[in-house]
Design an enzyme around this catalytic site. Structure first.
Site, short mmCIF file in Angstrom:
data_model
loop_
_atom_site.label_atom_id
_atom_site.label_comp_id
_atom_site.label_asym_id
_atom_site.label_seq_id
_atom_site.Cartn_x
_atom_site.Cartn_y
_atom_site.Cartn_z
N LYS A 75 39.95 60.80 80.06
CA LYS A 75 39.82 61.64 80.13
C LYS A 75 40.79 62.39 78.76
O LYS A 75 41.03 63.48 78.36
CB LYS A 75 41.64 60.77 79.90
CG LYS A 75 42.96 61.39 80.24
CD LYS A 75 44.17 60.14 80.57
CE LYS A 75 44.01 59.65 81.88
NZ LYS A 75 45.37 58.48 81.98
N ASN A 108 59.51 56.18 84.75
CA ASN A 108 59.16 57.00 82.89
C ASN A 108 58.54 58.40 83.80
O ASN A 108 59.67 59.02 82.97
CB ASN A 108 58.30 56.40 81.79
CG ASN A 108 58.80 57.24 80.54
OD1 ASN A 108 57.97 57.98 80.45
ND2 ASN A 108 59.64 57.05 79.84
N LYS A 124 40.86 53.65 72.30
CA LYS A 124 42.37 54.53 72.87
C LYS A 124 42.55 53.51 74.36
O LYS A 124 41.85 54.38 75.09
CB LYS A 124 42.60 55.76 72.67
CG LYS A 124 44.30 56.16 72.69
CD LYS A 124 44.61 55.76 71.54
CE LYS A 124 45.87 56.26 72.09
NZ LYS A 124 47.15 54.23 71.74
N THR A 141 54.63 62.09 78.75
CA THR A 141 53.59 62.09 79.99
C THR A 141 54.36 62.83 81.15
O THR A 141 53.41 63.77 81.87
CB THR A 141 53.05 60.41 80.56
OG1 THR A 141 53.08 59.70 79.80
CG2 THR A 141 52.26 60.50 82.28
N LYS A 155 40.86 50.01 78.03
CA LYS A 155 42.14 49.11 78.08
C LYS A 155 42.31 48.01 78.01
O LYS A 155 41.43 47.50 78.42
CB LYS A 155 42.31 49.84 79.71
CG LYS A 155 43.05 49.99 80.58
CD LYS A 155 44.26 51.31 80.15
CE LYS A 155 44.93 51.42 81.31
NZ LYS A 155 45.35 52.80 81.13
N SER A 189 50.61 60.85 71.69
CA SER A 189 49.82 58.97 70.92
C SER A 189 49.17 59.28 69.60
O SER A 189 49.27 58.90 68.89
CB SER A 189 49.50 57.86 72.74
OG SER A 189 50.02 57.65 72.67
#
Length: 411
Positions: A90, A216, A66, A185, A102, A344
């Site tokens: 994470k 954001n 992810k 986030t 990523k 997510s």
């Protein structure tokens, strides 16, 4: 020190603390797969242009890989590798069943028209569609990409594999995106801050905050801190910086930014030098922009008592040491900004079940995950007598190492 070297250093320190087998340690560092593709598209004027795209799939011991896809001129393999590895730790820290990945394309999104961005995204998806998947690798938005980018990826991927809403997260709500994802986030940062401050008998409403980066994450963090009665006294982004010792009116500042596209000329605050936000007098500093902003040049001048790492890798290892010696408490990025990937995960679960949640449930579950992860992280700090960064790394690395060993890893 670049992001990859810093991440590797933190990982090795955690591996030493945990007493990991040296072969297992080496195996955990090596990425599962590195993908590099050439994305050639016709520009609106008919000329051809080529961009390099990357996808690094780091580890899948705990579940599908992810991680975000970023469009930025400085995207390179080293950076993508570091961020993929960080995602592995994470997702393990917040205990969601994912590994790390990523991706990115080295481009300047501002220099491309919407139709050029769409063509670029579709070509990138065509090149990697057989290497990503609902149970393999699930991309998400990152710097320079957004819900629209995810919609294009979903559409292009579905041409090859049938309707697959769970292939990406951070999608528009109309295409199966989760309520609460956009704020996730920033909201996770606030839940993490509350968990940390509670350890010190403090509360958001009694403290002052400086926020570096007003995209954001920074904007949502500021809004939610303001709603809880916290005083946001300084804010910066690439357009400039504003301060007000009595606290900025965040809803008014957000309206001003929406209307003018910049922070300066805001009537409710004074202009200040953007770099000074990091060293501004405040209780809590929240870096929400690029990595490496706290370094040996400015670490000595940081006046905050707490630093919440909402950005990826905002603190250089050298700065880390200086700040720790000053007694500044740093809440590390691999925990503090994990709210996005946690929601997510909720979005992916909703897509697989074909059953969507209301926003209240999303936020309630997010708070539960962030709070539980903080307590687990704290207990690692106590077990191994280490700081919060090593507490987070030992927690994440230990979970991935255990999963790897249980699956039957052998050198």
């Amino acid at each position: 020190m670049n992001a990859l070297a810093a991440t590797n250093r933190n990982f090795r320190q955690a591996a030493r603390i945990l007493g990991l087998d040296s072969k297992l340690e080496k195996s955990l560092l090596i990425p599962f797969r590195e993908i590099k593709v050439e994305c050639t598209i016709p520009k609106d004027d008919g000329t051809l242009v080529s961009y390099v795209g990357f996808r690094v799939q780091h580890d899948n011991a705990r579940g599908p890989m992810k991680g975000g896809i970023r469009y930025h001129p400085e995207v390179d393999l080293d950076e993508v590798n570091a961020l993929a590895q960080l995602m592995t730790w994470k997702t393990a820290v917040v205990d969601i069943p994912y590994g790390g990945a990523k991706g990115g394309i080295g481009c300047k999104p501002k220099d491309l028209s919407k139709s050029e961005l769409e063509r670029l995204t579709r070509v990138f998806t065509q090149k990697i569609h057989d290497l990503i998947g609902i149970n393999t690798d699930v991309p998400a938005p990152d710097m320079g990409t957004n819900a629209q980018t995810m919609a294009w990826i979903l559409d292009e991927y579905s041409k090859f594999h049938g309707h697959s809403p769970a292939i990406v997260t951070g999608k528009p709500i109309d295409l199966g995106g989760s309520l609460g994802r956009e704020a996730a986030t920033g909201r996770g940062v606030v839940y993490a801050t509350e968990a940390l401050l509670a350890e010190y008998g403090k509360n958001i409403k009694d403290l002052t905050f400086a926020i570096q980066g007003f995209g954001n994450v920074g904007a949502w963090a500021a809004k939610l801190i303001h709603e809880r009665g916290g005083k946001v006294i300084a804010v910066s982004d690439i357009t400039g910086a504003v301060k007000n010792p009595d606290g900025l009116d965040i809803p008014a500042l957000l309206n001003h930014k929406e209307a003018t596209g910049k922070l300066i000329d805001f009537s409710g605050g004074d202009v200040m030098n953007s770099d000074e936000v990091l060293t501004h007098e405040c209780d809590v500093l929240i870096p929400c922009a690029l990595g490496g902003v706290l370094n040996r040049e400015n670490a000595d001048n940081v006046k905050a008592k707490f630093i919440i790492e909402a950005a990826n890798h905002p603190t250089d290892p050298e700065a880390d040491e200086i700040l720790s010696k000053k007694g500044i408490v740093i809440l590390p990025d691999i925990y503090a900004n994990a709210g996005g990937v946690t929601v997510s995960y909720f979005e992916w679960v909703q897509n697989i079940q074909g059953f969507m949640w209301d926003e209240e449930k999303v936020n309630r579950e997010l708070k539960k995950y962030m709070t539980k992860a903080f307590h687990k992280l704290k207990s690692m700090c106590q077990s191994h007598d280490c700081n919060l960064r090593m507490g987070a790394f030992t927690l994440g690395v230990n979970r991935v190492a255990r999963a790897t060993t249980l699956r039957g890893w052998e050198a």
